[in-house]
Design a protein around this motif. Structure first.
Motif, PDB file in Angstrom:
ATOM      1  N   TYR A 282       7.613 -52.953  -6.748  1.00 12.57           N
ATOM      2  CA  TYR A 282       7.407 -51.478  -6.938  1.00 12.57           C
ATOM      3  C   TYR A 282       6.372 -51.142  -6.218  1.00 12.57           C
ATOM      4  O   TYR A 282       6.394 -50.312  -5.285  1.00 12.57           O
ATOM      5  N   GLN A 283       4.853 -52.068  -6.289  1.00 12.79           N
ATOM      6  CA  GLN A 283       3.952 -51.064  -5.555  1.00 12.79           C
ATOM      7  C   GLN A 283       3.602 -51.751  -4.282  1.00 12.79           C
ATOM      8  O   GLN A 283       3.244 -50.441  -3.537  1.00 12.79           O
ATOM      9  N   MET A 284       4.494 -52.642  -3.776  1.00 16.03           N
ATOM     10  CA  MET A 284       4.453 -52.851  -2.848  1.00 16.03           C
ATOM     11  C   MET A 284       5.388 -52.075  -1.629  1.00 16.03           C
ATOM     12  O   MET A 284       5.115 -51.684  -0.769  1.00 16.03           O
ATOM     13  N   LEU A 285       5.906 -51.453  -2.375  1.00 16.50           N
ATOM     14  CA  LEU A 285       6.999 -49.981  -2.340  1.00 16.50           C
ATOM     15  C   LEU A 285       7.078 -49.156  -1.597  1.00 16.50           C
ATOM     16  O   LEU A 285       7.956 -48.225  -1.882  1.00 16.50           O
ATOM     17  N   GLY A 286       5.656 -49.171  -2.851  1.00 16.96           N
ATOM     18  CA  GLY A 286       5.779 -47.915  -2.856  1.00 16.96           C
ATOM     19  C   GLY A 286       5.669 -47.229  -4.001  1.00 16.96           C
ATOM     20  O   GLY A 286       5.896 -45.560  -4.178  1.00 16.96           O
ATOM     21  N   LYS A 287       6.436 -47.415  -5.189  1.00 16.12           N
ATOM     22  CA  LYS A 287       7.894 -46.910  -5.693  1.00 16.12           C
ATOM     23  C   LYS A 287       6.707 -46.528  -6.678  1.00 16.12           C
ATOM     24  O   LYS A 287       5.973 -47.538  -7.879  1.00 16.12           O
ATOM     25  N   ARG A 288       5.615 -45.483  -7.272  1.00 16.95           N
ATOM     26  CA  ARG A 288       4.401 -46.063  -7.871  1.00 16.95           C
ATOM     27  C   ARG A 288       5.151 -45.897  -9.578  1.00 16.95           C
ATOM     28  O   ARG A 288       4.510 -46.162 -10.501  1.00 16.95           O
ATOM     29  N   ARG A 289       6.189 -44.793  -9.776  1.00 20.81           N
ATOM     30  CA  ARG A 289       6.842 -44.283 -11.181  1.00 20.81           C
ATOM     31  C   ARG A 289       7.456 -45.989 -11.609  1.00 20.81           C
ATOM     32  O   ARG A 289       7.088 -46.103 -12.709  1.00 20.81           O
ATOM     33  N   GLU A 290       8.298 -46.663 -11.351  1.00 27.62           N
ATOM     34  CA  GLU A 290       9.145 -47.311 -11.288  1.00 27.62           C
ATOM     35  C   GLU A 290       7.726 -48.060 -11.925  1.00 27.62           C
ATOM     36  O   GLU A 290       7.842 -49.544 -13.107  1.00 27.62           O
ATOM     37  N   GLU A 291       6.571 -48.775 -11.054  1.00 28.87           N
ATOM     38  CA  GLU A 291       5.475 -49.625 -11.605  1.00 28.87           C
ATOM     39  C   GLU A 291       5.192 -49.279 -12.747  1.00 28.87           C
ATOM     40  O   GLU A 291       4.990 -49.992 -13.629  1.00 28.87           O
TER      41      GLU A 291
END
Length: 312
Positions: A282-291
Motif C-alpha cells: 500500500y505504501q508503494m502504491l501511495g495508499k496511505r489510509r490503507e497502509e
C-alpha cells in the motif's frame, strides 16, 4: 552458552534464523547401490534397505532404545542401556545414547558435552536427529549438518532433513537448503505445501523472485489454505513490481492466518507478517489510509500478544 529448555525451542529457532529472516560433509552410509547411481538414488536405496539391528556389536539393545527415544521415553532408553554391562570401546556409543536421552528431554545443556566428546559416531536416525538438534540450538551449524546428514543417509529421516535445510540456510548454503526442501516436499507429501513455502522463502533470499513465485504457487496448488505460501507469493510479486497482485496475495495470507488463530495462537505472528507485507505494498502504491489501517492492526495484535505473555 546457555541453551533453551523449551520443548518448542527448535521449532522457533530454526525457522526464524533459517527461513524467515540449520558443514561438514560426511561419506554416505554403506548401502546396496550401483556405482553409477546418483546421490539421491543412493539415499533412496539406503532408506529402503536400512534396518535397525536388535543389538549392536556391543550387545546394546539398539532397536529397543530407538523405539523408546521415538516415543519420548528417555528413562526407558537409559534403563535399557544400563542393563548391558560396559565393554571395551563402547564409551562413544553410550555417550551417543545418553546425549540423545537428555536432548529428548530438552536438556540441551546436558546433551551438548556428551555429544561433543564423541570421537567416532554411530547411531540410529533418532539419535542423529537429537544430536543434530542439539548442535543446531548451540548454533554449531556445521556439526548439525554432519549429524543430520548421517541420519539422512540411513533412511532419509524427515526431521534430519528439516534441520539440515535450516542449518544450510544459516550458513548461506541456500542452494543445498532448497534441494533438501525439494526432497522433503517429494518424500513427505502431507507437508508438501509447508516445505515448498520454505523453499520459496529461501529463493527470496537469493533474489530469485520468479522461482520463488513458482514455488509458492506450487504450494498453494497443493494446499489452498497455506498462509505461508500466500505470504511468499505476495513478497515475490512485490519484488517483481506486481503490486496489485501482491496486495491480493497478502490478503489471502491474512485470511488463512486468521482461520488458524482459533486452534493456533502463534498464527498471529504470520498474520502480522502478512499485514506488514500488505502495508508495504500500500505504501508503494501511495495508499496511505490503507497502509495506516494495516499498521494499526499490527500494533493491536502485538499488544494483545504481549498482554497475554505477561498475564494481563
Amino acid at each position: 552458552m546457555h541453551l533453551p529448555q523449551s520443548k518448542n525451542s527448535i521449532c522457533f529457532l530454526l525457522p526464524l534464523l533459517a527461513v524467515w529472516t540449520l558443514s561438514l560433509p560426511v561419506p554416505p552410509a554403506p548401502a546396496q547401490t550401483r556405482p553409477n547411481q546418483k546421490p539421491e538414488q543412493k539415499t533412496e536405496a539406503a532408506r529402503a534397505t536400512y534396518r535397525i539391528p536388535v543389538k549392536d556389536k556391543y550387545g546394546l539393545p539398539i532397536a529397543q532404545i530407538e523405539y523408546q527415544l521415538k516415543t519420548r521415553n528417555s528413562k526407558g532408553a537409559l534403563a535399557a542401556l544400563a542393563k548391558v554391562p560396559r565393554s571395551i570401546g563402547d564409551e562413544d556409543r553410550r555417550n551417543m545414547i545418553a546425549g540423545a536421552a537428555k536432548a529428548n528431554d530438552n536438556d540441551f545443556d546436558g546433551a551438548l558435552p556428551l555429544f561433543s566428546r564423541i570421537k567416532v559416531f554411530e547411531g540410529t536416525p533418532t539419535e542423529y536427529f537429537l544430536a543434530a538438534k542439539t548442535f543446531a540450538i548451540a548454533q554449531d551449524f556445521p556439526k548439525a549438518i554432519e549429524m543430520a546428514t548421517r541420519g539422512i543417509n540411513l533412511n532419509n529421516d524427515q526431521k534430519c532433513l528439516e534441520i539440515r535445510a535450516g542449518a544450510y540456510s544459516n550458513i548461506g548454503r541456500f542452494d543445498e537448503a532448497i534441494q533438501d526442501y525439494e526432497t522433503l516436499a517429494r518424500v513427505y507429501p502431507a507437508w508438501t505445501a509447508d516445505y515448498l513455502s520454505k523453499e520459496a522463502a529461501t529463493l527470496l533470499k537469493l533474489n530469485r523472485f520468479k522461482e520463488a513465485l513458482l514455488a509458492a504457487e506450487r504450494a498453494i496448488k497443493v494446499n489452498p489454505n497455506e498462509a505461508g505460501a500466500y505470504l511468499m507469493k505476495a513478497t515475490a510479486l512485490r519484488k517483481l513490481g506486481r503490486l496489485a497482485e501482491a496486495v491480493e496475495a497478502s490478503t489471502r495470507s491474512m485470511e488463512a492466518a486468521r482461520a488458524r488463530l482459533s486452534r493456533n495462537k502463534e498464527a498471529v505472528f504470520l498474520l502480522n507478517r502478512a499485514l506488514e507485507e500488505r502495508a508495504t505494498c500500500y505504501q508503494m502504491l501511495g495508499k496511505r489510509r490503507e497502509e495506516a489501517a494495516d499498521r494499526d492492526e499490527i500494533k493491536r495484535n502485538s499488544n494483545q500478544v504481549m498482554n497475554e505473555l505477561i498475564g494481563r
